[in-house]
Design an enzyme around this catalytic site. Structure first.
Site, PDB file in Angstrom:
ATOM      1  N   THR A 194      -4.722   5.984   2.681  1.00  0.00           N
ATOM      2  CA  THR A 194      -3.877   5.655   3.833  1.00  0.00           C
ATOM      3  C   THR A 194      -4.648   5.192   5.063  1.00  0.00           C
ATOM      4  OG1 THR A 194      -2.262   7.198   2.976  1.00  0.00           O
ATOM      5  CG2 THR A 194      -2.070   6.673   5.312  1.00  0.00           C
TER       6      THR A 194
ATOM      7  N   HIS B 255      -2.996   2.431  -3.634  1.00  0.00           N
ATOM      8  CA  HIS B 255      -2.568   1.729  -2.416  1.00  0.00           C
ATOM      9  C   HIS B 255      -3.711   1.850  -1.409  1.00  0.00           C
ATOM     10  CE1 HIS B 255       0.621   0.824   0.716  1.00  0.00           C
ATOM     11  NE2 HIS B 255      -0.159   1.569   1.476  1.00  0.00           N
TER      12      HIS B 255
ATOM     13  N   HIS C 199      -5.911   0.732   2.125  1.00  0.00           N
ATOM     14  CA  HIS C 199      -5.855   0.136   3.467  1.00  0.00           C
ATOM     15  C   HIS C 199      -7.219  -0.424   3.833  1.00  0.00           C
ATOM     16  CE1 HIS C 199      -1.851   0.612   5.298  1.00  0.00           C
ATOM     17  NE2 HIS C 199      -1.678   1.411   4.256  1.00  0.00           N
TER      18      HIS C 199
ATOM     19  N   ARG D 172       7.895  -4.460   2.741  1.00  0.00           N
ATOM     20  CA  ARG D 172       7.922  -3.074   3.248  1.00  0.00           C
ATOM     21  C   ARG D 172       6.741  -2.840   4.171  1.00  0.00           C
ATOM     22  NH1 ARG D 172       4.825   1.537   3.698  1.00  0.00           N
ATOM     23  NH2 ARG D 172       4.026   1.324   1.584  1.00  0.00           N
ATOM     24  N   GLU D 173       5.564  -2.640   3.609  1.00  0.00           N
ATOM     25  CA  GLU D 173       4.382  -2.383   4.444  1.00  0.00           C
ATOM     26  C   GLU D 173       4.092  -3.583   5.356  1.00  0.00           C
ATOM     27  OE1 GLU D 173       1.599   0.395   3.698  1.00  0.00           O
ATOM     28  OE2 GLU D 173       0.943  -0.255   5.674  1.00  0.00           O
TER      29      GLU D 173
ATOM     30  N   HIS E 186       4.218   7.393  11.579  1.00  0.00           N
ATOM     31  CA  HIS E 186       2.818   7.247  11.986  1.00  0.00           C
ATOM     32  C   HIS E 186       2.672   7.562  13.471  1.00  0.00           C
ATOM     33  CE1 HIS E 186       1.349   4.616   8.439  1.00  0.00           C
ATOM     34  NE2 HIS E 186       2.511   5.142   8.119  1.00  0.00           N
TER      35      HIS E 186
ATOM     36  N   ARG F 208       8.225   6.348  -8.636  1.00  0.00           N
ATOM     37  CA  ARG F 208       6.781   6.417  -8.404  1.00  0.00           C
ATOM     38  C   ARG F 208       6.581   7.423  -7.270  1.00  0.00           C
ATOM     39  NH1 ARG F 208       2.768   1.699  -5.930  1.00  0.00           N
ATOM     40  NH2 ARG F 208       3.563   2.151  -3.866  1.00  0.00           N
TER      41      ARG F 208
HETATM   42  C1  HCA Z   1       3.518   4.558   5.029  1.00  0.00           C
HETATM   43  C2  HCA Z   1       2.294   5.172   4.402  1.00  0.00           C
HETATM   44  C3  HCA Z   1       1.853   4.488   3.140  1.00  0.00           C
HETATM   45  C4  HCA Z   1       2.666   4.954   1.959  1.00  0.00           C
HETATM   46  C5  HCA Z   1       2.268   4.373   0.648  1.00  0.00           C
HETATM   47  C6  HCA Z   1       3.261   4.623  -0.470  1.00  0.00           C
HETATM   48  C7  HCA Z   1       0.355   4.813   2.981  1.00  0.00           C
HETATM   49  O1  HCA Z   1       4.632   4.826   4.625  1.00  0.00           O
HETATM   50  O2  HCA Z   1       3.378   3.780   5.949  1.00  0.00           O
HETATM   51  O3  HCA Z   1       4.292   5.258  -0.266  1.00  0.00           O
HETATM   52  O4  HCA Z   1       3.011   4.190  -1.586  1.00  0.00           O
HETATM   53  O5  HCA Z   1      -0.462   3.962   3.274  1.00  0.00           O
HETATM   54  O6  HCA Z   1       0.049   5.954   2.632  1.00  0.00           O
HETATM   55  O7  HCA Z   1       1.972   3.083   3.275  1.00  0.00           O
HETATM   56 CU    CU Z   2       0.219   1.973   3.501  1.00  0.00          CU
END
Ligand code: HCA
Ligand code: CU
Length: 384
Positions: free
Chosen positions: A169, A196, A198, A15-16, A291, A135
C-alpha cells in the site's frame, strides 16, 4: 520463468485511478475507458467503490451492464454494507480489503488481531453466501507481521475467498523482498495470489514483475500509472515488459497503448510529472476518505517516507472521495465548527459535485456560506 497461462492483469484505472489527486472521470469517460481496456485484453476491470459517492455508485451500475469480456469487479471495504452494494448492483466479482498491519489495526480500526480476524471472516463468508466471486486484499500486507499475514490468508481461503491479494500500500517493498514474500505466501495457500503495488519509491513495476516471477497469478495496473499519491504500475510498462522481456504470450493489443494513454491523459488532465515518486506534485497528497482520515491521525498509515524528509508538505485533498472526518479536519484547520448533521449536509453537497476535483479553503467557505439557510449556524473561531 513465468508460466504464460498463469498471468492475469487487473486494471484499476476506474477505481484506484480516480484516487489520483485532481482526477474525476465522468460516466461517459468511464464507459469509453472500460471498452478500450476490454479491447486491449485485460482480465479484470475494477469498476469502482460504490460507497464513495452517488456518481461512483451509478457508474459501477452502468459499467456492470456493459457487455465485456473482462471480469467486472466492484471494490469495497470488508464490511456488510459495502458487500450489500455490490450484491444490489449485481456485479459478479468483488474485491474487499482490510488493513492487516499493526499500524492499521491500531490507528485505523483500533482492534486486536483476534477481532480483525473475526471481521475478516464475517465479511468473506457474507460475500460468498451472497453469491459473489471474491478477492480479499490484505491492505498494507508489506508491513504486516508475516505469521499474521499467513493466518489471514488461510482464514480467507477457508472462508471461501476465490483469490488472496497482497497490497504494498505504501510502496515500501523492493523486488527481492517481494519475491521472498510471494514465495512464502504461495507456499502456504492454494487459491491464486494477486499483488497490488504502489510506486512511492519508483519500484512498482519491478515489484509487480518480481511478484509474478515468484508465483503470483495476477497484478494490478492502471493506465498511465494513475492512483493514490504516485499510483500503480502502468499498464504499458507491465504488458510490454511481460511480452518482450519475459516472453509471455497473451492477446494484449499492445498497439492500443498510445490511444489508451492519450485517452486517459485527456480525461485525467494530469501533468505527466505530477505522479513522479518523491518529487511529483502528488507524491504526498492523500485523497480517498479512508486515507485522509488515517493520515490525519497517523501519517505513517499511508506514507513510507514523510514529506518533511525531503522538505515537502503533506496535502489532504477534499472532493467526492472525502469522508466526514476528513472534512471536519479541514474545517477545524479553517476554524469553522459545524454540527455533525451540518457536516453531513455539506459533505453530501460536495459529493453531488463530482466534477469539482479539489476544494480549496475559499471554495469550501463559500459553499458553507451559501448553505447558511439549511445548516445550523457555523461557528467561526478567531485564530488563536
Ligand atoms: C485503497 C487501498 C488499496 C486497496 C487495494 C485493494 C491499497 O483502497 O485505496 O483493495 O486491492 O493500496 O492497499 O488501494
Ligand atoms: Cu492502492
Amino acid at each position: 520463468m513465468i508460466s504464460p497461462k498463469q498471468i492475469e492483469i487487473l486494471d484499476s484505472t476506474l477505481r484506484e485511478g480516480e484516487q489520483t489527486p485532481g482526477v474525476s472521470f465522468s460516466l461517459d469517460q468511464k464507459v469509453a475507458i472500460a471498452k478500450k481496456l476490454d479491447s486491449f485484453g485485460v482480465d479484470f476491470i475494477e469498476l469502482g467503490h460504490p460507497a464513495v459517492s452517488p456518481d461512483v455508485y451509478e457508474a459501477v451500475e452502468a459499467l456492470n451492464s456493459l457487455n465485456l469480456n473482462a471480469s467486472k469487479v466492484a471494490h469495497g471495504c470488508a464490511k456488510i454494507s459495502d458487500i450489500d452494494d455490490a450484491v444490489a448492483i449485481g456485479v459478479p466479482w468483488m474485491g474487499i480489503f482490510f488493513g492487516t498491519s499493526s499500524l492499521s489495526l491500531k490507528h485505523k480500526f483500533t482492534v486486536t488481531k483476534k477481532e480483525a480476524l473475526r471481521r475478516i471472516e464475517t465479511a468473506v463468508k457474507y460475500g460468498k453466501d451472497s453469491g459473489l466471486k471474491l478477492r480479499f486484499t490484505a491492505e498494507d500486507a508489506s508491513r504486516t507481521d508475516i505469521d499474521f499475514l499467513i493466518q489471514v490468508g488461510q482464514l480467507v481461503q477457508n472462508s471461501g475467498a476465490d483469490r488472496f491479494s497482497l497490497a504494498d500500500t505504501v510502496g515500501c517493498l523492493t523486488p527481492t523482498k517481494m519475491k521472498e514474500l510471494v514465495i512464502r505466501i504461495v507456499s502456504e495457500l492454494d487459491i491464486p495470489l494477486h499483488v497490488h503495488c504502489h510506486n512511492d519509491f519508483g519500484m512498482a513495476t519491478a515489484n509487480a514483475l518480481s511478484a509474478l516471477e515468484a508465483g503470483a497469478r495476477c497484478i494490478d495496473v492502471s493506465v498511465n500509472g494513475l492512483g493514490e499519491r504516485v499510483g500503480l504500475p502502468p499498464l504499458a510498462e507491465i504488458t510490454t515488459a511481460l511480452t518482450k522481456i519475459y516472453g509471455v504470450k497473451r492477446n494484449w493489443v499492445l498497439g492500443m497503448i498510445p490511444e489508451l494513454t492519450e485517452m486517459v491523459g485527456v480525461y485525467s488532465q494530469l501533468d505527466s510529472n505530477a505522479n513522479k515518486p518523491i518529487v511529483g506534485k502528488n507524491a504526498f497528497t492523500h485523497k480517498a476518505g479512508l486515507h485522509v482520515k488515517a493520515v490525519a491521525k497517523e501519517p505513517q498509515s499511508y506514507e513510507a517516507i514523510s514529506p518533511e524528509t525531503v522538505h515537502r508538505k503533506r496535502h489532504l485533498e477534499i472532493g467526492k472521495f472525502t469522508g466526514k472526518t476528513a472534512l471536519k479536519n479541514r474545517l477545524d484547520k479553517m476554524n469553522i465548527f459545524l454540527s455533525d448533521q451540518s457536516l453531513s449536509m455539506v459533505l453530501e453537497r460536495i459529493k453531488s459535485k463530482p466534477n469539482k476535483v479539489s476544494w480549496t479553503d475559499e471554495s469550501l467557505l463559500s459553499l458553507i456560506n451559501s448553505m447558511k439557510s439549511v445548516i445550523s449556524t457555523p461557528i467561526f473561531k478567531e485564530k488563536p
